[in-house]
Scaffold this motif. Structure first.
Motif, short mmCIF file in Angstrom:
data_model
loop_
_atom_site.label_atom_id
_atom_site.label_comp_id
_atom_site.label_asym_id
_atom_site.label_seq_id
_atom_site.Cartn_x
_atom_site.Cartn_y
_atom_site.Cartn_z
N VAL A 1 0.85 -1.19 0.00
CA VAL A 1 0.00 0.00 0.00
C VAL A 1 0.89 1.24 0.00
N ILE A 2 0.61 2.15 -0.91
CA ILE A 2 1.40 3.38 -0.98
C ILE A 2 0.57 4.55 -0.45
N HIS A 3 1.27 5.60 -0.06
CA HIS A 3 0.59 6.84 0.35
C HIS A 3 1.36 8.00 -0.24
N LYS A 4 0.92 9.22 0.08
CA LYS A 4 1.45 10.35 -0.67
C LYS A 4 2.94 10.59 -0.47
N ARG A 5 3.52 10.07 0.60
CA ARG A 5 4.95 10.28 0.82
C ARG A 5 5.80 9.07 0.41
N SER A 6 5.13 8.05 -0.15
CA SER A 6 5.86 6.83 -0.49
C SER A 6 6.91 7.08 -1.58
N GLN A 7 8.03 6.38 -1.45
CA GLN A 7 9.03 6.33 -2.51
C GLN A 7 9.30 4.86 -2.77
N ILE A 8 9.09 4.42 -3.97
CA ILE A 8 9.27 3.00 -4.27
C ILE A 8 10.46 2.85 -5.21
N THR A 9 11.40 2.01 -4.81
CA THR A 9 12.53 1.75 -5.70
C THR A 9 12.25 0.50 -6.52
N LEU A 10 12.34 0.65 -7.82
CA LEU A 10 12.02 -0.44 -8.74
C LEU A 10 13.21 -0.58 -9.68
N GLY A 11 14.24 -1.28 -9.22
CA GLY A 11 15.47 -1.36 -10.01
C GLY A 11 16.08 0.02 -10.11
N LEU B 1 14.72 2.47 -11.33
CA LEU B 1 13.63 3.46 -11.38
C LEU B 1 13.11 3.71 -9.96
N LYS B 2 12.66 4.94 -9.74
CA LYS B 2 12.11 5.29 -8.43
C LYS B 2 10.76 5.96 -8.65
N ALA B 3 9.74 5.48 -7.97
CA ALA B 3 8.40 6.05 -8.16
C ALA B 3 7.95 6.83 -6.94
N THR B 4 7.43 8.03 -7.18
CA THR B 4 6.74 8.80 -6.14
C THR B 4 5.36 9.15 -6.69
N PHE B 5 4.53 9.73 -5.83
CA PHE B 5 3.11 9.86 -6.20
C PHE B 5 2.56 11.25 -5.87
N PHE B 6 1.54 11.64 -6.59
CA PHE B 6 0.84 12.88 -6.22
C PHE B 6 -0.66 12.67 -6.31
N ARG B 7 -1.35 13.19 -5.33
CA ARG B 7 -2.80 13.02 -5.22
C ARG B 7 -3.51 13.78 -6.34
N THR B 8 -4.53 13.18 -6.94
CA THR B 8 -5.35 13.88 -7.93
C THR B 8 -6.82 13.78 -7.50
N ASN B 9 -7.68 14.52 -8.19
CA ASN B 9 -9.12 14.36 -7.99
C ASN B 9 -9.68 13.57 -9.17
N HIS B 10 -10.55 12.64 -8.85
CA HIS B 10 -11.17 11.84 -9.90
C HIS B 10 -12.52 11.35 -9.35
N SER B 11 -13.24 10.58 -10.13
CA SER B 11 -14.57 10.15 -9.69
C SER B 11 -14.52 8.93 -8.78
N ILE B 12 -13.39 8.73 -8.15
CA ILE B 12 -13.22 7.70 -7.12
C ILE B 12 -12.13 8.25 -6.20
N PRO B 13 -12.23 8.00 -4.91
CA PRO B 13 -11.19 8.55 -4.03
C PRO B 13 -9.85 7.85 -4.22
N ASP B 14 -8.83 8.48 -3.67
CA ASP B 14 -7.51 7.86 -3.55
C ASP B 14 -6.83 7.65 -4.90
N ALA B 15 -7.17 8.50 -5.87
CA ALA B 15 -6.50 8.43 -7.17
C ALA B 15 -5.17 9.17 -7.09
N VAL B 16 -4.17 8.64 -7.77
CA VAL B 16 -2.86 9.29 -7.78
C VAL B 16 -2.28 9.36 -9.19
#
Lengths: 561, 561
Positions: free
Chosen positions: A126-136, A138-153
Motif C-alpha cells: 500500500v502506498i501513500h502520498k509520501r511513499s518512494q518506491i525503488t524499482l530497479g 527506477l524510483k516512483a513517487t506519487f501525487f494526489r489527484t481528484n477523480h470520480s473515485i477517491p484515492d487516485a494518484v
C-alpha cells in the motif's frame, strides 16, 4: 572501451509505451522501461465493442511482459476503476509481480484477487502520498489527484534520463467532497525539478472549459431531497464514493434511512466504509427488507443501474420486476450519471419506464446531477503548465481525443516535434535527453468469453455475426458408403432464419434444391464430400437469396453408413 | 327517434390515434377518423432496435386500416423523411388509397413507389399552401413549417367536432435558407378560429431554448471554405437540401467545383434540382471522375456518411477504400451532423480515421456545423400559443419526450386533464366537444428482413440472439431403424462457439458426453427421439457450461436408416 560504452548505452535507453489505452477508452496499461527494469502502470479491462458478439470483457495482450518477466519490477495502480484494475486477475496468473496501490485502490484490487482465488499469491504494497518506491534503476513517487473515485494518484518515475510523469485519470476539483484538492504543490515541485516526459489523461480533451466540481452535484441532490415527499432513489456509479457520500449526507440531513441496492454498490460501500473513505453514521443504513416498515418520506435508496444495464437493480425496479423495491407514483428517482456512449437508448428506456410508473425522474436532461471525473481542456492545460514537460504523450483516449490533447499541449508551449501521438505498442525511446520513435512492441486485444481467455478470435466472431443476421440452416443427409445412394434425408433444420410453420413451402423447395444438387453431383461423379458440400451450400444459398434476400449460414452435413 | 339519434351519435364520434410514432422515434402514422371517414397522416418506417438482429426496417402494423379499407379517404404526407414516407411501398400494397403531399415530398414518394414498381397504381395529388382537400366529412388544409427538409407542412383537419391540427415535424427558423419562414400568419388564423385538438412534434421537448437557424450552419461552412487550402469534403444528411444548398453556395463563392457522392445524395440532389428546391449553377457540378483533373483548392465534395454508416461514401473514404476519392493530408472534412443516438461510436471511428490520414476534421465537438430540424421548448411553446388548443396530444417522441411536451403545454395554460399522453393504438374520442380515452385499436411492429414482411418474430429473434452470443453446436448421429444401434457419429460441428483446432480436447470430451448419454437412453429404453434429443441437449449444455461458462445453442439431429 568505446565499443563497450556504446553497448551499454544501447541497453540503457528509456522506453515508454502502452500495451493498452491508446486509441481506445479502456484496458489501460502503460510501461516505462529503462534497461533491465520495467515498471507497469495500471492493468485495466475494456468492455467489448458492439461487433464482439458474446464477449464479456477485453484485456491487453501482455506477451511482452511475459517474455520479459524477469525484468518486471511491479505494477503501479493509479486508481480503482475497472479500466485500470480489471485485467489484474488474468495478468497476475501469467506474471506474478508485486502490486503497488493506495489504500482504497488496494482494497478494491484485493476484493478482485480474492474472488479469483489468487490473493495470497500476490505481493502487495500500500502506498501513500509520501511513499518512494525503488524499482530497479527506477524510483516512483506519487501525487494526489481528484477523480470520480477517491484515492487516485498520478505517478512520477525518476529514471536516469529524467522524470516520467503519468497523471492517471484526473481533474482539478477546487471543492472536492470528502477529500483534499489535487496536490498542486507537489505537482509544481515535480514540474520545477523538470519533467522529461508527461503522459496525461485525454478523455475530455475535446471539451472546453473546466470540469465541474463534484460538490455541485451535491447541491442538486440536496434540492431533490428537500422537495421529495416520498421515497428518493438515487442511481449512480458504485465506485463514485464521493457521490455516494453526498447521498449519505443528504439522507442524514433530511432524516431518511438509507438502503443500499445492487451487488457492486453493496460491495464498494462496504470496502469504502471499512477503510474510512465513506463516512456513514451508525444507524443510517437499513436492510432492504425493512424499507416497507418506514414511511416513504423516511426512506432513501442508493442503487446501481445508472447506465440502464438490463440486469441492474434500477432497471428491474423500472420494469417492476425487482423483488424488494416497488417504485410508486410520486417517488423520486435520480439518475446521477450521464450516458456512456452506446448506453443512451438503454437509459432512455429506463427513464421512460420510470415516468410511466409515475415517478419524478431527475436525470441529465432536466437537472445537474452529474459531473465528469476527467479534466476538460482548462484542467489539462493547468496540468501541462504545472509539469512543463519537455516531451508529451497524450494517453487514455481515442485518437481524436489524443490529437485534441496534443493541440492543447502545443497551445501552452510544448514543441510540436516533442509530442508523440502513439498507438498501443509504439515506443518512445529517450536516450541522451533526445526522444524518437523506437521499435514497435507486440500488443493486441485478448477477448474473454466465459472461462475462455483468448480462444475466441476473428473466425468465431465472424460466424457469430453471420448467425446473428440471418440464422443458420443445417442440411443433413445420410449416404451409403457402398454405393453413395441417399439412405436418409436431406433434412433441413432452421434456427433464426424463418418460422418453420410459416415457411413450409420455402423449406420444401429448399429440400428439392438440395436433392437436385446431389443428383447432379452423383451424375457428375463428384467424389469428394467437400465438393458435395460446396455445391449444396452454393445452390441453396442462391435459391434462398432469390426467394428471401437473406443469407443464412448454411451447414451441410453428410453422414456415411 | 331517441334511439336512432343515439345510434347516429355513437357512429359519428371523432377518434384520434396513432398506429406508430408514440413512445418511439420513427414509423410515424397518425389517424383522424370521424364516423365512416378516415384520414391517415404519414406512413413512416423505423430503423431496427439493437435487439432486432438481422432486421432491415420496421413498419407499423396497419391491420386496422386494412379492416376499414373502404373508409380510408387518403394518406397525407407532411414531409419527405423516411420516418414519414418509408412504409408507403409496403402499406400501399395492402390498401390502395390516394396520397396527398407537397411537391418535393411527392417527388421523393414517387421515387420510392417507382422503385417498388407500384407508382402507376397509386393516385397522387400534389398539394400547396392554398390547397383544400375534401376527404369525406373531413376537410384538410395546410400550413408551411420549417424543418430539415424543404416543403414540410402541418395539417389542419376540419371535422364536425372542430379542428384537429397536426404540426408535422417543425421548428421556427427566423432566417431560413432558400425558403420562407414557417407560416405563422396562417397558424395564427387557425388558432384564432379555434383548435379542438393539437398533435405536436415532441422530439426536442427536453431541450431548453429555441432551436438554431439553419443559416448559422452556413456561416460555419463559409469559414471552413475560406480557410481551406485543399479539398473540402462535406458529409451531411442527403435530405437536408437547405444544407446542401449552403454547400453549393459556399462552393460558388470560393470558386470550387462540386462533386456529389453517395447514392442517396445523388438521388436527392437530382430530385430537388429538377423541382427547383435546390438552385445549382449550370457549370458547378462535376463528375467524380474529374476531381483529379482540378487543383485541390478548386474542388469540393458533398457526401453521405455523416452517421458513420459502414458502407457509406465517407466511411469508405476514411478507410481509404473509396474507389474514386482519396483523402490526402491537409484536406478538410466537415461532418455537418450530430450523432443520432446509437451512432456515436461509429462516427467517432470515422473521425479518428480521418485525423489519422491527416485531414482537418470539422465536427460537432470542435465547430458549429449542425442544428436540429426539430423545435426546442421555446419553439414548442410558440406553437402551443399560436394554436391555443383545447385538447393536446404530444406526438413523435419517446415517452419522456411526450411527457416533457405535456409539461410545456401545461406551462402555457392547457389544462392538465385536457392533455392525452397516448401509446400507439390508444384513442382519444371526442364527442360533443368532450374528449376521453376510447377503445384501444390493434397496432404493432412489422419487421422487414429482406423480402420477408412480418415473417421474423420473437422466436426467430430469440434464436438469432442466442446464436450471436455463443454460437451453435450441431450434434448428428445416424441410428439403425432396425435395432437402434449407432451407425455413424455422433459428430459434433461447431460454428461461432470455439475454434475447433484449439479446442480438440473439449470437443472430444463433448463427443464422449453425447455417446454416454445415448447409451444411457438405450439402456433406459427411451423410445422417443424427442426425449433422446432433450437428454443430449441437457447433458451437453451442462458439460459445456461447466467447462467454458458459455451456453451455445445445441441442435441434436438423429437420422434413421
Amino acid at each position: 572501451m568505446e565499443v563497450k560504452y556504446l553497448l551499454k548505452d544501447q541497453r540503457d535507453k528509456l522506453q515508454i509505451f502502452a500495451l493498452g489505452g491508446l486509441d481506445e477508452i479502456g484496458k489501460n496499461m502503460y510501461v516505462v522501461q529503462y534497461g533491465n527494469d520495467i515498471v507497469v502502470i495500471d492493468s485495466g479491462l475494456m468492455f467489448p465493442e458492439v461487433d464482439m458478439l458474446g464477449i464479456d470483457i477485453v484485456i491487453p495482450d501482455v506477451s511482452y511482459l511475459v517474455e520479459h518477466q524477469s525484468k518486471v519490477r511491479g505494477i503501479i495502480i493509479t486508481h480503482g476503476h475497472e479500466d485500470h484494475i480489471g485485467a489484474l486477475p488474468y495478468i497476475l496468473r501469467r506474471i506474478n509481480v508485486p502490486i503497488y496501490a493506495t489504500q482504497l485502490t488496494m482494497g478494491l484490487v484485493e476484493h478482485k484477487l480474492r474472488e479469483a482465488h489468487i490473493l495470497n499469491d500476490v505481493k502487495r504494497t500500500v502506498i501513500h502520498k509520501r511513499s518512494q518506491i525503488t524499482l530497479g534503476a527506477l524510483k516512483a513517487t506519487f501525487f494526489r489527484t481528484n477523480h470520480s473515485i477517491p484515492d487516485a494518484v498520478g505517478v512520477c518515475i525518476d529514471t536516469p534520463e529524467g522524470a516520467v510523469v503519468h497523471t492517471g485519470d484526473f481533474k482539478f476539483d477546487m471543492t472536492p467532497v470528502n477529500e483534499e484538492t489535487a496536490d498542486m504543490h507537489r505537482m509544481a515541485e515535480i514540474g520545477r525539478k523538470g519533467v522529461l516526459c508527461l503522459l496525461s489523461d485525454s478523455t475530455n480533451a475535446e471539451r472546453p472549459g473546466f470540469t465541474g466540481s463534484e460538490k455541485s452535484v451535491g447541491e442538486s441532490l440536496i434540492e431533490v431531497f428537500r422537495q421529495s415527499k416520498q421515497r428518493v432513489i438515487v442511481a449512480t456509479f458504485a465506485s463514485n464514493i464521493h457521490r455516494v457520500q453526498q447521498v449519505v449526507d443528504a439522507s442524514v440531513r433530511y432524516g431518511r434511512k438509507l438502503a443500499v441496492v445492487g451487488r457492486s454498490m453493496i460491495n464498494v460501500v462496504n470496502i469504502a466504509s471499512e477503510l474510512g473513505y465513506l463516512k456513514v453514521p451508525d444507524d443510517l443504513i437499513i436492510e432492504l427488507d425493512d424499507i416497507n416498515r418506514l414511511p416513504a418520506h423516511k426512506v432513501a435508496i442508493i442503487s446501481t443501474g445508472s447506465q440502464g444495464e438490463p440486469m441492474s437493480a434500477l432497471t428491474r425496479m423500472a420494469n417492476a420486476s425487482h423483488r424488494k423495491v416497488e417504485i410508486l407514483p410520486g417517488d423520486t428517482v435520480v439518475i446521477a450519471a450521464t450516458p456512456i456512449p452506446g448506453n443512451e437508448k438503454a437509459i432512455g428506456r429506463t427513464v421512460d419506464q420510470l415516468f410511466r410508473i409515475g415517478a419524478n425522474v431527475v436525470y441529465s436532461a432536466n437537472a445537474h446531477v452529474h459531473v465528469s471525473g476527467h479534466g476538460s481542456q482548462e484542467d489539462l492545460k493547468l496540468m501541462l503548465n504545472l509539469m512543463k514537460p519537455k516531451y508529451f504523450m497524450p494517453i487514455h483516449g481515442e485518437y481524436r481525443m489524443l490529437r485534441a490533447h496534443a493541440q492543447l499541449a502545443e497551445s501552452v508551449g510544448v514543441r510540436p516535434e516533442n509530442i508523440f501521438i502513439c498507438d498501443n505498442g509504439d515506443t518512445v525511446e529517450i536516450f541522451g535527453g533526445r526522444a524518437r520513435y523506437g521499435p514497435k512492441h507486440y500488443t493486441g486485444k485478448v477477448l474473454i468469453d466465459g472461462l475462455g481467455v483468448g480462444d475466441v478470435g476473428n473466425i468465431v466472431l465472424r460466424d457469430r455475426k453471420l448467425l446473428s443476421q440471418d440464422g443458420i440452416l443445417v442440411v443433413v443427409v445420410t449416404l451409403s458408403k457402398a454405393n453413395g445412394t441417399i439412405l436418409s434425408g436431406p433434412d433441413i433444420i432452421s434456427r433464426g432464419f424463418v418460422y418453420v410453420r410459416e415457411s413450409e413451402k420455402l423449406l420444401e423447395d429448399a429440400n428439392k434444391v438440395v436433392s437436385l444438387t446431389m443428383e447432379k453431383c452423383m451424375k457428375d461423379q463428384v467424389n469428394e464430400w467437400a465438393s458435395y458440400k460446396t455445391n449444396i451450400r452454393d445452390a441453396l444459398s442462391k435459391f434462398l437469396f432469390e426467394k428471401t434476400r437473406r443469407r443464412p449460414m448454411i451447414l451441410p452435413i453428410i453422414m456415411e453408413v
